[in-house]
Design a protein around this motif. Structure first.
Motif, short mmCIF file in Angstrom:
data_model
loop_
_atom_site.label_atom_id
_atom_site.label_comp_id
_atom_site.label_asym_id
_atom_site.label_seq_id
_atom_site.Cartn_x
_atom_site.Cartn_y
_atom_site.Cartn_z
N ARG A 250 0.59 -1.25 -0.02
CA ARG A 250 0.01 -0.02 0.07
C ARG A 250 0.98 1.14 0.07
N ALA A 251 1.94 1.27 0.95
CA ALA A 251 2.94 2.46 0.76
C ALA A 251 3.61 2.51 -0.68
N VAL A 252 3.86 1.53 -1.24
CA VAL A 252 4.50 1.60 -2.64
C VAL A 252 3.27 2.14 -3.56
N ALA A 253 2.07 1.63 -3.58
CA ALA A 253 1.00 2.02 -4.46
C ALA A 253 0.62 3.76 -4.15
N VAL A 254 0.72 4.23 -3.18
CA VAL A 254 0.60 5.38 -2.88
C VAL A 254 1.65 6.39 -3.42
N GLU A 255 2.73 6.02 -3.34
CA GLU A 255 3.88 6.69 -4.03
C GLU A 255 3.76 6.51 -5.56
N VAL A 256 3.64 5.73 -6.07
CA VAL A 256 3.59 5.38 -7.38
C VAL A 256 2.26 6.34 -8.19
N LEU A 257 1.22 6.02 -7.41
CA LEU A 257 -0.02 6.73 -7.87
C LEU A 257 -0.14 8.17 -7.62
N THR A 258 0.45 8.60 -6.64
CA THR A 258 0.73 10.03 -6.29
C THR A 258 1.62 10.63 -7.31
N ALA A 259 2.69 9.81 -7.78
CA ALA A 259 3.66 10.57 -9.02
C ALA A 259 2.71 10.47 -10.20
N SER A 260 1.93 9.64 -10.35
CA SER A 260 1.51 9.40 -11.64
C SER A 260 0.35 10.39 -11.96
N PHE A 261 -0.65 10.63 -10.65
CA PHE A 261 -1.74 11.62 -10.96
C PHE A 261 -1.06 13.08 -10.52
N ALA A 262 0.01 13.40 -10.15
CA ALA A 262 0.80 14.45 -10.00
C ALA A 262 0.38 15.73 -10.82
N PRO A 263 0.19 15.46 -12.15
CA PRO A 263 -0.20 16.61 -13.21
C PRO A 263 -1.59 16.95 -12.86
N LEU A 264 -2.49 16.17 -12.24
CA LEU A 264 -3.77 16.73 -12.13
C LEU A 264 -4.11 17.36 -10.73
N ASP A 265 -5.02 18.45 -10.74
CA ASP A 265 -5.01 19.18 -9.31
C ASP A 265 -6.22 18.21 -8.84
N GLU A 266 -6.43 18.58 -7.49
CA GLU A 266 -7.52 17.66 -6.69
C GLU A 266 -8.90 17.69 -7.50
N GLY A 267 -9.22 18.95 -7.94
CA GLY A 267 -10.67 18.85 -8.67
C GLY A 267 -10.54 18.02 -9.85
N GLU A 268 -9.58 17.89 -10.81
CA GLU A 268 -9.56 17.15 -11.72
C GLU A 268 -9.56 15.52 -11.33
N ARG A 269 -8.87 15.18 -10.18
CA ARG A 269 -8.83 14.08 -9.75
C ARG A 269 -10.40 13.51 -9.48
N VAL A 270 -10.82 14.30 -8.92
CA VAL A 270 -12.38 13.88 -8.23
C VAL A 270 -13.18 13.77 -9.63
N THR A 271 -13.03 14.75 -10.44
CA THR A 271 -13.73 14.34 -11.78
C THR A 271 -13.70 13.10 -12.51
N LEU A 272 -12.19 12.99 -12.66
CA LEU A 272 -11.77 11.71 -13.40
C LEU A 272 -12.38 10.44 -12.72
N LEU A 273 -12.17 10.27 -11.39
CA LEU A 273 -12.83 9.23 -10.50
C LEU A 273 -14.11 9.35 -10.84
N GLY A 274 -14.73 10.38 -10.66
CA GLY A 274 -16.32 10.21 -11.00
C GLY A 274 -16.76 9.72 -12.45
N LEU A 275 -15.91 10.24 -13.30
CA LEU A 275 -16.22 9.89 -14.81
C LEU A 275 -15.98 8.36 -14.86
N LEU A 276 -14.84 7.72 -14.44
CA LEU A 276 -14.54 6.44 -14.50
C LEU A 276 -15.34 5.60 -13.60
N ARG A 277 -15.94 5.91 -12.59
CA ARG A 277 -17.00 5.20 -11.76
C ARG A 277 -18.20 4.98 -12.56
N ARG A 278 -18.60 6.10 -13.24
CA ARG A 278 -19.97 6.16 -13.96
C ARG A 278 -19.74 5.43 -15.05
#
Length: 147
Positions: free
Chosen positions: A110-138
């Motif tokens: 889990r610690a590894v995943a947090v590091e990898v995913l934090t770096a991967s999604f760094a180009p998106l701001d929090e609002g964009e992450r929320v939007t992306l998650l909502g769209l993918l869930r939909r």
């Protein structure tokens, strides 16, 4: 081929972009998880067992996007590594539970995943992450209703 044709998004390009992001996540996670003694498939299985202690192999196969036979083989390897315990349940059901070693491996992963995913999604701001998650869930919810 352009990403947009006549103002419409090229759906093949969109599908490929999603697949590329997933591929990059999987490669990075698999590489980094090796350092904590596991693979992405094993860590994902441990995560599923941790979320649903006592679940059957079939339930865990569905949760990890695997077939029953593939998950059964994986669960056997996890049991042989003393990361998962298989216990008899009601009827022929076999229930799966994390061992202490499995919990430690899950947390290290889990610690590894947090590091990898934090770096991967760094180009998106929090609002964009929320939007992306909502769209993918939909999209995921819509896919469950398609025959």
């Amino acid at each position: 081929m352009d990403d947009q044709e006549g103002g419409a998004v090229d759906l093949e390009a969109l599908g490929r972009a999603v697949k590329e992001a997933q591929y990059r996540h999987h490669r990075a996670l698999d590489t980094r998880l090796a350092a904590v003694g596991t693979t992405l498939a094993q860590w994902d299985a441990l995560r599923a067992v941790g979320r649903s202690p006592g679940a059957s192999a079939h339930e865990l196969a569905v949760a990890t996007f695997q077939g029953d036979q593939s998950f059964g083989t994986l669960a056997g390897r996890l049991a042989a590594q003393h990361l998962v315990e298989r216990r008899p349940g009601r009827g022929r059901r076999i229930e799966h539970h994390l061992t202490e070693a499995g919990e430690r491996t899950l947390e290290a992963g889990r610690a590894v995943a947090v590091e990898v995913l934090t770096a991967s999604f760094a180009p998106l701001d929090e609002g964009e992450r929320v939007t992306l998650l909502g769209l993918l869930r939909r999209l995921g919810m819509d896919a469950r209703t398609v025959p």
